[in-house]
Design an enzyme around this catalytic site. Structure first.
Site, PDB file in Angstrom:
ATOM      1  N   ARG A 258     -35.389  -5.804 -30.374  1.00  0.00           N
ATOM      2  CA  ARG A 258     -36.652  -6.235 -30.768  1.00  0.00           C
ATOM      3  C   ARG A 258     -36.429  -7.244 -31.959  1.00  0.00           C
ATOM      4  O   ARG A 258     -35.607  -6.796 -32.816  1.00  0.00           O
ATOM      5  CB  ARG A 258     -37.569  -5.199 -31.161  1.00  0.00           C
ATOM      6  N   ARG A 273     -37.649  -0.005 -39.101  1.00  0.00           N
ATOM      7  CA  ARG A 273     -38.012  -0.866 -38.206  1.00  0.00           C
ATOM      8  C   ARG A 273     -36.659  -2.047 -38.214  1.00  0.00           C
ATOM      9  O   ARG A 273     -36.365  -2.750 -39.233  1.00  0.00           O
ATOM     10  CB  ARG A 273     -39.244  -1.997 -38.987  1.00  0.00           C
ATOM     11  N   GLU A 345     -45.765   5.337 -37.097  1.00  0.00           N
ATOM     12  CA  GLU A 345     -45.656   5.612 -35.761  1.00  0.00           C
ATOM     13  C   GLU A 345     -44.465   5.952 -35.511  1.00  0.00           C
ATOM     14  O   GLU A 345     -43.284   5.401 -36.089  1.00  0.00           O
ATOM     15  CB  GLU A 345     -45.986   4.149 -35.442  1.00  0.00           C
ATOM     16  N   SER A 348     -45.352   6.645 -29.034  1.00  0.00           N
ATOM     17  CA  SER A 348     -46.687   6.047 -28.312  1.00  0.00           C
ATOM     18  C   SER A 348     -46.842   6.305 -26.795  1.00  0.00           C
ATOM     19  O   SER A 348     -45.658   6.515 -26.209  1.00  0.00           O
ATOM     20  CB  SER A 348     -46.830   4.533 -28.644  1.00  0.00           C
ATOM     21  N   ARG A 386     -36.070   5.965 -35.667  1.00  0.00           N
ATOM     22  CA  ARG A 386     -37.217   6.426 -36.671  1.00  0.00           C
ATOM     23  C   ARG A 386     -37.202   7.609 -36.680  1.00  0.00           C
ATOM     24  O   ARG A 386     -37.690   8.266 -37.634  1.00  0.00           O
ATOM     25  CB  ARG A 386     -38.451   5.810 -35.899  1.00  0.00           C
TER      26      ARG A 386
END
Length: 440
Positions: A258, A273, A345, A348, A386
């Site tokens: 990403r 991140r 987060e 999800s 994460r």
């Protein structure tokens, strides 16, 4: 893409969905107009083809005197048909462009608002208290010899990293735990490609407004995936699935990439991140009527995984304005990060209804044997970087060691603690004999 018949029959609901997302509701009118233009173009082309066919039959039965005029008319109709078919192709392309521009219809009950308006559904686990100064995951990782950001940046640039020693072993342990639990729940494990063709990326809704997040290999016209959801959805494009025995479920492992465009200044320290990470992703194909229940099952499996890791978390219902293009509803699980004093987060899960399958032409046969568009759902079981960051922070001890939850111990040599300077051979997992000493 959403069902075109639904747009024709419920334009006001689709406009309201667009507004709830903070998106342009005039796109609905553009789609309706493109649909009308395309149907008019198809009708005109069909009428001309019928006239051309009649003219061709008339040529055969024409008298010698009348034949030239009939031939001339047939020729003129052939030219008109050619023009009409070109107009039909242009109308098809315009309709597809307008159709692709529209996001999925937001499900009933989704909270209104944007990024800050998610609704907390429940909070699970006790937030830990510490009688020593709390370290962040990067400081702990460096003490353990588990994370090397400096050399990651030297090799690849900012927001890249090396997992070293116990960090690498933690990645493998989390992968083993996630995959083993997914298989026990009935998922088929898949090692998915990290490079996909444009049609897979577009079909899952990751181009368009999200393309600034995506890495593209221009020479080969391939994209690096941000989630194995893309490859798992694309596995069955242009296929008819057998769902008679229930949902078809996959647990996909892949590296994910990403660009994190627009996130400068957010979580730039450490591995929360980053531009690259590995992930285990759950993906389901099911009949649309079963999608809402399947969504709750995916959420349950995510919660069970975090509970096994002894991580305190909360479940939030994401607001309409923060939903991705494909999602009709999305639940996030946010885990506690002690160094930040907040929930962030970690996983999800999204119900994409028939939006992706319609784009990718993925269907199934219903009880009457008719083909119908399938529903697709996805859920992150473990985003490894994460999760490592959260584990190190939540389970830290004053001396720099880290508690290992029992669920992970089988893949970490049975150890209860990771400690600075500990022998890696002792942590490498069960049943792996040490190599014999070399002989001369």
């Amino acid at each position: 893409m959403i069902d075109l018949r639904y747009v024709r029959e419920h334009p006001d609901l689709v406009r309201a969905s667009q507004r709830a997302r903070g998106a342009d509701d005039s796109l609905v009118d553009a789609l309706i107009a493109a649909d009308a233009d395309r149907r008019a173009a198809v009708g005109a082309a069909d009428d001309l083809r019928s006239a051309q066919k009649a003219a061709s039959l008339a040529v055969r039965g024409a008298s010698a005197e009348g034949r030239p005029a009939v031939l001339e008319r047939a020729k003129a109709l052939a030219a008109q048909v050619k023009d009409a078919e070109e107009a039909e192709r242009a109308a098809d392309a315009a309709l597809r462009t307008a159709h692709l521009a529209l996001a999925n219809v937001v499900a009933d009950g989704v909270p209104p608002g944007g990024e800050d308006d998610a609704v907390t559904l429940r909070t699970v686990g006790e937030v830990p208290e510490y009688d020593f100064p709390v370290r962040d995951h990067l400081e702990i990782g460096e003490l353990l010899g588990a994370i090397d950001m400096e050399r990651g940046a030297k090799v690849s640039g900012a927001r890249f990293y090396f997992l070293t020693g116990p960090g690498a072993l933690l990645e493998f342990a989390l992968a083993q735990l996630a995959i083993s639990r997914a298989v026990a729940a009935g998922f088929t494990p898949v090692v998915a490609p990290a490079l996909v063709r444009p049609e897979a990326m577009e079909g899952t809704g990751f181009l368009g407004e999200h393309d600034e997040e995506v890495y593209r290999v221009e020479r080969d016209d391939l994209y690096l995936v941000g989630t194995s959801e893309v490859a798992l959805a694309g596995m069955h494009m242009n296929e008819v699935l057998d769902l008679s025995a229930g949902p078809r479920r996959y647990a996909g492992w892949s590296s994910c990439f990403r660009r994190e465009a627009g996130s400068y200044g957010k979580d730039t320290k450490g591995i929360i991140r980053v531009h690259w990470f590995d992930k285990v992703e759950m993906f389901s194909f099911c009949p649309p009527a079963d999608a809402a229940a399947e969504h709750l099952r995916l959420l349950q499996w995510e919660e069970e995984f975090l509970t096994a890791l002894e991580l305190p978390y909360r479940v939030v219902d994401i607001a309409a304005g923060d939903l991705g293009t494909s999602a009709a509803r999305k639940f996030d699980i946010e885990a506690w990060f002690p160094s930040q004093g907040t929930y962030r987060e970690l996983t999800s899960t999204s119900d994409c209804t028939t939006f992706q399958a319609r784009r990718l032409s993925i269907r199934y046969r219903d009880a009457e044997g008719r083909t119908q568009v399938a529903a697709t759902l996805n859920g992150t079981l473990c985003a490894v970087a994460r999760t490592i960051a959260c584990l190190l922070e939540v389970h830290q001890r004053a001396d720099g060691s880290v508690h290992v939850p029992p669920a992970l111990r089988p893949w970490l040599g049975g150890h209860e603690l990771l400690t600075p300077g500990m022998s890696l051979a002792a942590v490498s997992g069960p049943g792996v004999p040490a190599p014999a000493a070399p002989t001369r």
